[in-house]
Design a protein around this motif. Structure first.
Motif, PDB file in Angstrom:
ATOM      1  N   ASP A 128       0.786  -1.086  -0.038  1.00 44.35           N
ATOM      2  CA  ASP A 128       0.079   0.066  -0.051  1.00 44.35           C
ATOM      3  C   ASP A 128       0.931   1.098   0.020  1.00 44.35           C
ATOM      4  O   ASP A 128       1.514   1.599   1.191  1.00 44.35           O
ATOM      5  CB  ASP A 128      -1.073  -0.269   1.246  1.00 44.35           C
ATOM      6  CG  ASP A 128      -1.720   1.043   1.543  1.00 44.35           C
ATOM      7  OD1 ASP A 128      -2.003   2.053   0.385  1.00 44.35           O
ATOM      8  OD2 ASP A 128      -2.306   1.524   2.560  1.00 44.35           O
ATOM      9  N   SER A 129       1.005   1.812  -1.236  1.00 48.51           N
ATOM     10  CA  SER A 129       2.027   2.854  -1.454  1.00 48.51           C
ATOM     11  C   SER A 129       1.612   3.836  -2.317  1.00 48.51           C
ATOM     12  O   SER A 129       0.734   3.517  -3.269  1.00 48.51           O
ATOM     13  CB  SER A 129       3.258   2.323  -1.686  1.00 48.51           C
ATOM     14  OG  SER A 129       3.457   1.729  -3.099  1.00 48.51           O
ATOM     15  N   GLY A 130       2.178   5.090  -2.550  1.00 44.49           N
ATOM     16  CA  GLY A 130       1.926   5.773  -3.862  1.00 44.49           C
ATOM     17  C   GLY A 130       2.009   5.161  -4.975  1.00 44.49           C
ATOM     18  O   GLY A 130       1.337   5.454  -5.893  1.00 44.49           O
ATOM     19  N   LEU A 131       3.202   4.465  -5.330  1.00 45.02           N
ATOM     20  CA  LEU A 131       3.192   3.545  -6.216  1.00 45.02           C
ATOM     21  C   LEU A 131       1.942   2.703  -6.903  1.00 45.02           C
ATOM     22  O   LEU A 131       1.537   2.632  -8.027  1.00 45.02           O
ATOM     23  CB  LEU A 131       4.682   2.973  -6.639  1.00 45.02           C
ATOM     24  CG  LEU A 131       5.833   3.819  -6.420  1.00 45.02           C
ATOM     25  CD1 LEU A 131       6.962   2.796  -6.507  1.00 45.02           C
ATOM     26  CD2 LEU A 131       5.771   4.793  -7.477  1.00 45.02           C
ATOM     27  N   MET A 132       1.512   2.129  -5.554  1.00 47.36           N
ATOM     28  CA  MET A 132       0.527   1.286  -6.023  1.00 47.36           C
ATOM     29  C   MET A 132      -0.877   2.173  -6.700  1.00 47.36           C
ATOM     30  O   MET A 132      -1.325   1.753  -7.509  1.00 47.36           O
ATOM     31  CB  MET A 132      -0.178   1.006  -4.652  1.00 47.36           C
ATOM     32  CG  MET A 132      -1.566   0.068  -4.576  1.00 47.36           C
ATOM     33  SD  MET A 132      -2.522  -0.317  -3.125  1.00 47.36           S
ATOM     34  CE  MET A 132      -2.750   1.360  -2.777  1.00 47.36           C
ATOM     35  N   HIS A 133      -1.017   3.402  -6.167  1.00 47.13           N
ATOM     36  CA  HIS A 133      -2.155   4.266  -6.495  1.00 47.13           C
ATOM     37  C   HIS A 133      -1.721   4.698  -7.986  1.00 47.13           C
ATOM     38  O   HIS A 133      -2.725   4.750  -8.972  1.00 47.13           O
ATOM     39  CB  HIS A 133      -2.261   5.447  -5.421  1.00 47.13           C
ATOM     40  CG  HIS A 133      -2.975   5.194  -4.311  1.00 47.13           C
ATOM     41  ND1 HIS A 133      -4.101   4.709  -4.104  1.00 47.13           N
ATOM     42  CD2 HIS A 133      -2.375   5.077  -3.149  1.00 47.13           C
ATOM     43  CE1 HIS A 133      -4.274   4.604  -3.131  1.00 47.13           C
ATOM     44  NE2 HIS A 133      -3.275   4.853  -2.247  1.00 47.13           N
ATOM     45  N   ILE A 134      -0.598   4.905  -8.595  1.00 49.07           N
ATOM     46  CA  ILE A 134       0.010   5.189  -9.807  1.00 49.07           C
ATOM     47  C   ILE A 134      -0.420   4.062 -10.562  1.00 49.07           C
ATOM     48  O   ILE A 134      -0.951   4.456 -11.706  1.00 49.07           O
ATOM     49  CB  ILE A 134       1.289   5.485  -9.861  1.00 49.07           C
ATOM     50  CG1 ILE A 134       1.854   6.693  -9.215  1.00 49.07           C
ATOM     51  CG2 ILE A 134       1.906   5.439 -11.280  1.00 49.07           C
ATOM     52  CD1 ILE A 134       3.141   7.050  -8.813  1.00 49.07           C
TER      53      ILE A 134
END
Length: 344
Positions: free
Chosen positions: A270-276
């Motif tokens: 669960d991280s910013g790269l996941m949302h990207i």
């Protein structure tokens, strides 16, 4: 509203979650110009938003007032004659610049003694009752809806990849002899802390299993400089396999967005790269531990969430308060590999 300024949040994931607000504002005011004031850390997210006319980068530091810099930025912005500003962070200091710039309509949530700095505000929901972040940001657009149109579901975030970033990443892949037709991206980091990071040993076994299943697979480990050591542990755990590449810290965020956009499958915490990955509509497996997938899920129908929903989670702690990290450790590489197969 001819010109609208957005004061960006400070985290990558939150920045991605704000894109639907930009889309909503553009739909309400199609002839408006939307600019974003953002730290250099999150500015690439807004360069990937089709609604943004200009990204104004500033060296704004977390938890620092930087009074002189904010006054200078305010003077520069005042000359642009913005009609409105949406202040997405909840801090007092984030509301100073539009107030100093005399932007007449300043929208945001109440918080941290901002009375007067924000002159059109919504009540900030408690952490217990807070809606998903996309809805949280989109609700601010309701302050402009004089006819009180019926509330509709917030759209999922959508990012676009710039031609320059895509070209730069393709050149890197070619130089490293990586064929992006069988490209997997693993993101082992999570800025918040260890309780959001699937163990490196699990990532290593998953990498070996993926390569065993697909001999042409190339796995790129992606993250910040702080994640480089995690990448090295994964490669060591996979016996130095030459088809695993540690690119943590060696790409800009613009390039990271492009790289994720080129991959076949993304596996992340669960991280910013996941949302990207979700905003690029990439097949992905999102691994959750201490955080709540109901509040910060990857908003894509091509995403699969792995969360054990143990009685002790979500605890929202940086480190496991019980010392066992079962919420992540009990998610096996075999289960993740099986979930990857369901993405086809």
């Amino acid at each position: 509203m001819n010109r609208i300024l957005i004061i960006a949040p400070n985290w990558i994931g939150d920045a991605v979650m704000s894109q639907p607000l930009l889309a909503k504002l553009k739909a309400q005011y199609p002839h408006s110009q939307i600019d974003v004031l953002a730290s250099t850390w999150v500015a690439p997210i807004y360069r990937a938003c089709a609604q943004v006319n200009q990204v104004i980068e500033a060296q704004l530091e977390h938890k620092q007032l930087q009074w002189s810099m904010r006054k200078k930025l305010a003077r520069e912005l005042q000359a642009q004659n913005y009609s409105a500003c949406f202040v997405l962070p909840n801090s007092l200091k984030s509301a100073l610049i539009p107030w100093l710039a005399n932007i007449p309509f300043r929208f945001g949530y109440r918080g941290e003694m901002r009375f007067g700095l924000i002159n059109f505000a919504l009540e900030n929901p408690s952490k217990v009752n807070r809606p998903p972040m996309v809805e949280h940001y989109c609700a601010l657009a309701s302050l402009l809806e004089l006819d009180q149109a019926p509330v509709t579901a917030a759209p999922n975030p959508i990012l676009t990849i710039s031609h320059d970033a895509k070209g730069a990443v393709q050149a890197k892949l070619t130089a490293a002899n990586i064929n992006n037709e069988s490209l997997y991206v693993f993101c082992p980091g999570a800025e918040y802390g260890p309780s959001k990071r699937w163990p490196t040993g699990r990532f290593a076994k998953l990498a070996q299993a993926v390569i065993a299943q697909n001999s042409n697979a190339q796995i790129v480990l992606l993250g910040s400089k702080a994640d480089y050591s995690l990448g090295e542990k994964i490669i060591q755990g996979a016996n130095g396999h030459p088809q695993i590449h540690n690119w943590c810290g060696s790409t800009s965020l613009d390039e990271a967005i492009a790289l994720i956009g080129l991959c076949q499958t993304l596996v992340s915490n669960d991280s910013g790269l996941m949302h990207i990955g979700a905003a690029l509509h990439i097949p992905q497996v999102a691994i959750f531990g201490s955080s709540d997938p109901q509040h910060t899920p990857p908003l894509s129908d091509r995403a699969k969430i792995m969360w054990l929903n143990l009685p002790c989670s979500p605890c929202h702690k940086r480190e496991c308060p019980l010392g066992h990290l079962k919420c992540l450790d009990d998610i096996t590489p075999e289960n993740v590999l099986h979930t990857i197969s369901l993405l086809r």
